[in-house]
Design an enzyme around this catalytic site. Structure first.
Site, PDB file in Angstrom:
ATOM      1  N   THR A   1      83.265  12.712   8.812  1.00 56.31           N
ATOM      2  CA  THR A   1      81.966  12.908   9.475  1.00 56.31           C
ATOM      3  C   THR A   1      81.321  11.562   9.815  1.00 56.31           C
ATOM      4  O   THR A   1      80.711  11.416  10.864  1.00 56.31           O
ATOM      5  CB  THR A   1      81.025  13.716   8.568  1.00 56.31           C
ATOM      6  OG1 THR A   1      81.050  13.140   7.269  1.00 56.31           O
ATOM      7  CG2 THR A   1      81.481  15.146   8.469  1.00 56.31           C
ATOM      8  N   THR A   2      81.468  10.591   8.913  1.00 57.88           N
ATOM      9  CA  THR A   2      80.885   9.271   9.197  1.00 57.88           C
ATOM     10  C   THR A   2      81.656   8.604  10.328  1.00 57.88           C
ATOM     11  O   THR A   2      81.057   8.051  11.258  1.00 57.88           O
ATOM     12  CB  THR A   2      80.942   8.374   7.937  1.00 57.88           C
ATOM     13  OG1 THR A   2      80.394   9.105   6.848  1.00 57.88           O
ATOM     14  CG2 THR A   2      80.153   7.110   8.139  1.00 57.88           C
TER      15      THR A   2
ATOM     16  N   ASP B   1      85.208  18.017   0.580  1.00 56.48           N
ATOM     17  CA  ASP B   1      85.826  17.283   1.700  1.00 56.48           C
ATOM     18  C   ASP B   1      87.335  17.209   1.502  1.00 56.48           C
ATOM     19  O   ASP B   1      88.114  17.475   2.416  1.00 56.48           O
ATOM     20  CB  ASP B   1      85.263  15.851   1.791  1.00 56.48           C
ATOM     21  CG  ASP B   1      83.880  15.838   2.424  1.00 56.48           C
ATOM     22  OD1 ASP B   1      83.350  16.932   2.652  1.00 56.48           O
ATOM     23  OD2 ASP B   1      83.340  14.753   2.687  1.00 56.48           O
TER      24      ASP B   1
ATOM     25  N   ASP C   1      78.163  11.218   2.183  1.00 53.47           N
ATOM     26  CA  ASP C   1      78.809  12.114   3.136  1.00 53.47           C
ATOM     27  C   ASP C   1      77.985  12.106   4.421  1.00 53.47           C
ATOM     28  O   ASP C   1      76.829  12.516   4.425  1.00 53.47           O
ATOM     29  CB  ASP C   1      78.857  13.524   2.533  1.00 53.47           C
ATOM     30  CG  ASP C   1      79.483  14.531   3.481  1.00 53.47           C
ATOM     31  OD1 ASP C   1      80.500  14.181   4.091  1.00 53.47           O
ATOM     32  OD2 ASP C   1      78.948  15.637   3.610  1.00 53.47           O
TER      33      ASP C   1
END
Length: 529
Positions: free
Chosen positions: A92-93, A386, A59
């Site tokens: 997020t990445t 997530d 994550d």
């Protein structure tokens, strides 16, 4: 010769150096997390130097939060990944990588053509507006059709989970997450969904329970189940029926006096319990400890008691059963009691839990996660969180777009088209934005071990020729129809990725001076006086 104007312990980087420092820091952070992107992304094992705790995760936000970075530009990227995590919960990445790629392109422009950063920023603004309007046009809204929308949600969960530890059992977990979110009936408050992690069993043994599970037990000699429960949820001390000798000094001339003291304490406790009994309840749940004497009194009165239901448990219970947390017991008529149809003790794995079924607020549910080790469970919880976040956001903003590099390529096509209508050097910046967008599907292909240049060229020609649902099938390295494969993503997520990444890149492009100073200390303040 440069004249020193700064005090000692202050360093300054100017123009080119400052910009280099910003670019290098951001690009390094992008490179750090980009291998975790996509269904074939790898995990990072982070080990703490101070204690021996270790963390395995892919994550983006968790990785970046856990690493202490010194570079100011790197910190900006960490912040956008945190914001993405709070706002949408996933992507997020992607947002970190896109921002780093935009800066990588900007660096090339600054180096080669001596293009001024402000010109690049203007170009990027034109480009991101074009990308976002193309994304909006490509978005599909199935919220009117219940069945199609349910399938969309399942597909979004599948797409989110396919890049995480739960990818092996993604069908199981997608259904689990979607069912949990649909119980919320459009609310985005994930507090109603409790996640309990129990070591043992395998991931696929995890299940969704339509009630609320509390990791506590009823008091001794109390019935193991209560039907039509009326619950008083309290935060009060019930541990003073004995004189606490420690730290107290008593001067008594006979032991009978001590007994009188204890008796007074017991009387006080008895009055408190009698007050509680006036609420006409059959279950009493306290955040603090309950000693033997009050517990015995509860048992005699036919009231089941649970002690030390920790703060989160008590807060959630109040939310779920529709009650309030009470600390004074003088006005029973003003207090809202919690209600549920059945409370019983259940065994999960090796442990006994108390389960509340048929709660007043029907949205509540508990997801029980099973797994072999603590690290697996923690990562499973992050992955599931997530998925739940994205799904809950999708029930609010119901539009969806296609994944697998499809949305990025559609945006890149729109940006390339926009570049043809831009004059001067700005056009180069607009084209660079399109290149950065194409980097995301490129990285997806690289991570899966395919020849990215060949695949991306194919994907590009497919989308530029109007086949707007084409994307990468990363299982066998081909171009496929994403709509058929069900690789769907949330429109809000993609929009947030593009807006945040371009804003972060813009902030860092404006930097032309970095001044580092140690915090003021007492001796430095002395000097200034």
């Amino acid at each position: 010769m440069s004249i020193p104007i700064f005090g000692d312990q202050v360093t300054e980087e100017r123009a080119e150096n400052a910009r280099m420092s910003a670019f290098v820091g951001a690009i390094a952070v992008g490179d750090l997390v980009k291998t975790t992107l996509g269904p074939k992304g790898m995990d990072k094992l982070l080990q703490s130097a101070s204690n021996s705790s270790s963390l395995v995760t892919n994550d983006g936000a968790t990785i970046l939060k856990s690493i202490p970075l010194d570079n100011p530009a790197a910190k900006v990227l960490v912040n956008i990944s945190k914001v993405q995590d709070d706002e949408v919960g996933d992507g997020t990445t992607s947002v970190t990588v896109l921002s780093a790629e935009l800066l990588r392109e900007a660096e090339k422009l600054v180096e080669q053509g001596r293009i001024h950063p402000q010109t690049i920023i203007e170009g990027y603004r034109i480009a991101s507006a074009a990308a976002l309007s193309a994304l909006e046009k490509a978005a599909v809204d199935n919220s009117k059709n219940k069945e199609e929308f349910y399938n969309d949600l399942i597909s979004i969960a599948n797409t989110t989970l396919s890049s995480k530890i739960l990818s092996q059992d993604k069908a199981h977990f997608s259904k689990l997450a979607t069912d949990a979110i649909l119980r919320l009936k459009g609310s985005t408050n994930l507090e109603h969904i409790q996640i309990i992690k129990i070591i043992g069993g395998k991931l696929s043994d995890s299940f969704l329970d339509e009630g609320f599970i509390l990791p506590k037990r009823f008091g001794t000699n109390q019935p193991k189940r209560v039907e039509n429960a009326k619950i008083l949820i309290a935060n009060t001390s019930l541990d003073t029926d004995k004189v606490k000798i420690f730290g107290t000094k008593f001067k008594v001339d006979s032991t009978s006096k001590l007994a009188e003291l204890e008796k007074a304490e017991r009387e006080k406790m008895k009055r408190k319990i009698e007050k509680i009994a006036q609420f006409n309840i059959n279950t009493f749940i306290n955040r603090q400890l309950i000693y033997d004497y009050p517990e015995q009194m509860f048992t005699d009165m036919g009231i089941n008691s649970i002690e030390h239901a920790d703060f989160e448990g008590v807060e959630r219970l109040a939310l779920v059963t529709g009650g309030e947390v009470v600390s004074t017991f003088d006005n029973p008529e003003k207090c809202k009691l919690g209600e549920c149809k059945l409370i019983e003790e259940v065994i999960i794995g090796e442990e006994i839990f108390t389960k509340f079924t048929g709660c007043k607020s029907g949205e509540a549910c508990t997801i029980v996660l099973r797994g072999a080790t603590e690290q697996v469970l923690d990562e499973a919880e992050r992955s599931l969180h997530d998925a739940l976040s994205v799904l809950s956001q999708t029930t609010k903003e119901t539009r969806t777009v296609l994944g697998g590099g499809c949305a990025e390529m559609i945006m890149s096509k729109a940006v390339d088209t926009a570049a043809q209508n831009v004059e001067g050097k700005k056009a180069l910046a607009v084209e660079s934005f399109a290149k950065a967008l194409r980097q995301l599907p490129t990285i997806l292909a690289d991570n899966a071990g395919f020849d990215s240049s060949e695949l991306i060229t194919k994907l590009r020609s497919s989308i530029y020729n109007g086949m707007s649902t084409s994307g990468l099938n990363l299982d066998n390295g081909t171009i496929a129809d994403m709509r058929e494969l069900g690789i769907v993503e949330s429109y809000k997520l993609k929009r947030a990725v593009v807006t945040s990444a371009s804003e972060a890149a813009e902030v860092l492009l404006r930097v032309d001076n970095i001044i580092r100073a140690k915090p003021r200390t007492a001796d430095r303040q002395q000097q200034h006086m």
